[in-house]
Design a protein around this motif. Sequence first.
Motif, PDB file in Angstrom:
ATOM      1  N   ALA A  95      -6.656  -5.404  -6.741  1.00 29.36           N
ATOM      2  CA  ALA A  95      -7.407  -6.363  -5.733  1.00 29.36           C
ATOM      3  C   ALA A  95      -6.188  -6.863  -4.825  1.00 29.36           C
ATOM      4  CB  ALA A  95      -7.667  -7.793  -6.677  1.00 29.36           C
ATOM      5  N   ARG A  96      -4.846  -6.316  -5.105  1.00 28.53           N
ATOM      6  CA  ARG A  96      -3.955  -6.432  -3.961  1.00 28.53           C
ATOM      7  C   ARG A  96      -3.755  -5.336  -2.841  1.00 28.53           C
ATOM      8  NH1 ARG A  96      -0.370  -7.826  -8.404  1.00 28.53           N
ATOM      9  NH2 ARG A  96       0.988  -6.349  -7.419  1.00 28.53           N
ATOM     10  N   GLN A  97      -4.578  -4.319  -3.466  1.00 31.39           N
ATOM     11  CA  GLN A  97      -4.497  -2.954  -2.680  1.00 31.39           C
ATOM     12  C   GLN A  97      -5.689  -2.434  -1.952  1.00 31.39           C
ATOM     13  OE1 GLN A  97      -3.444  -0.501  -6.227  1.00 31.39           O
ATOM     14  NE2 GLN A  97      -1.153  -0.381  -5.613  1.00 31.39           N
ATOM     15  N   ALA A  98      -5.546  -1.631  -1.194  1.00 31.31           N
ATOM     16  CA  ALA A  98      -6.725  -1.229  -0.257  1.00 31.31           C
ATOM     17  C   ALA A  98      -7.525  -0.147  -1.204  1.00 31.31           C
ATOM     18  CB  ALA A  98      -6.314  -0.497   0.939  1.00 31.31           C
ATOM     19  N   ALA A  99      -8.762   0.163  -0.751  1.00 30.43           N
ATOM     20  CA  ALA A  99      -9.468   0.961  -1.389  1.00 30.43           C
ATOM     21  C   ALA A  99      -9.034   2.533  -1.283  1.00 30.43           C
ATOM     22  CB  ALA A  99     -11.077   0.650  -1.080  1.00 30.43           C
ATOM     23  N   GLY A 100      -9.497   3.344  -2.157  1.00 34.43           N
ATOM     24  CA  GLY A 100      -9.034   4.805  -1.855  1.00 34.43           C
ATOM     25  C   GLY A 100      -8.276   5.475  -3.126  1.00 34.43           C
ATOM     26  N   PRO A 101      -7.824   6.567  -2.773  1.00 32.71           N
ATOM     27  CA  PRO A 101      -6.968   7.166  -3.945  1.00 32.71           C
ATOM     28  C   PRO A 101      -5.617   6.621  -4.055  1.00 32.71           C
ATOM     29  CG  PRO A 101      -7.041   8.495  -2.067  1.00 32.71           C
ATOM     30  CD  PRO A 101      -8.085   7.432  -1.892  1.00 32.71           C
ATOM     31  N   THR A 102      -5.209   6.885  -5.380  1.00 32.31           N
ATOM     32  CA  THR A 102      -3.870   6.205  -5.917  1.00 32.31           C
ATOM     33  C   THR A 102      -2.828   7.468  -6.173  1.00 32.31           C
ATOM     34  OG1 THR A 102      -5.177   4.415  -6.952  1.00 32.31           O
ATOM     35  CG2 THR A 102      -2.868   4.597  -7.213  1.00 32.31           C
TER      36      THR A 102
END
Length: 306
Positions: free
Chosen positions: A144-151
């Motif tokens: 929830a603190r990060q943007a969407a997309g691959p990690t």
Amino acid sequence: MIGLRAFRRLTLASVLLLAAIVVSGGAVRLTGSGLGCPTWPQCGDGSFTPHSAYALNGAIEFGNRVVSIVVGLVVLALPIAARRLREPRRDLLLLSLGLWLGFVGQAVLGGITVLVKLHPATVAAHFLLSMVLLFNAVALHRRARQAAGPTPPAVRPELLWLARLLMTVAGGVLVLGTVVTGTGPHSGDSEDTKRFGFDIVNVAQLHADGAMILTGLTVAMIFAVRLTPAPAEARRSANALALTVVAQAAIGFTQYFAGIPPLLVALHMAGATIMWIVTVQLWLAMSERPPARESAWTGSRQVAAG
């Protein structure tokens, strides 16, 4: 619609409450209140609140159930909030749903534990499922603190494998801890003492051996995150894990030689919960994504949405 900032507050609340329920559940067992409410979901025939006949033990067990209800409400709110995010996030929705399904399973398992009169296997499963839920909640809060997309990985493959090994050993130590607990004197009820049939000295030694391996891997991780490129969050988590592991070892040895007093057992359970949370954070820190940004929610958008 709901913004990510409000959603993050919910995810943080879920982590804190799921950790709290482990501690309150430990208080139930250590005070012999596991059958303080002899039926489930009611607390005695025809009542959802404890009868005076069950006295303090019933109140403690009932209090733990109240905390569980609060946890359930927060966990239930998560998938609803994830569906109402201003910018849809499938990853947050799936993690939220997983957390809710796990909590339902935990409630069912809690009922089974009462029905089988606190068999140590179901008590151990209850604790370990709590650790799975905490893993989910910590991962959700970080996502929830990060943007969407691959990690993508943020460290070298060797460091990533070390983090995976550390996670595996930490999980194994938790499992061995439940075996020690299920063999020891604190059954959860003063009149029913179902226990595992193991020798307490042997299982305690095995648990201590696992803790020593975990300590060695933690020391290796502290050096590794400094000698190779690694995110600052990974270095902070490695330091926190080292402090937690040392404290856990000190409490564990003290409680064993002091005759396993309930207060030290409670501290050890709380420490195990913190250790697991920090270990999960360390493992997650091995991959990074850009931070999430609140989308602008202008009046024109609201008009367009209307």
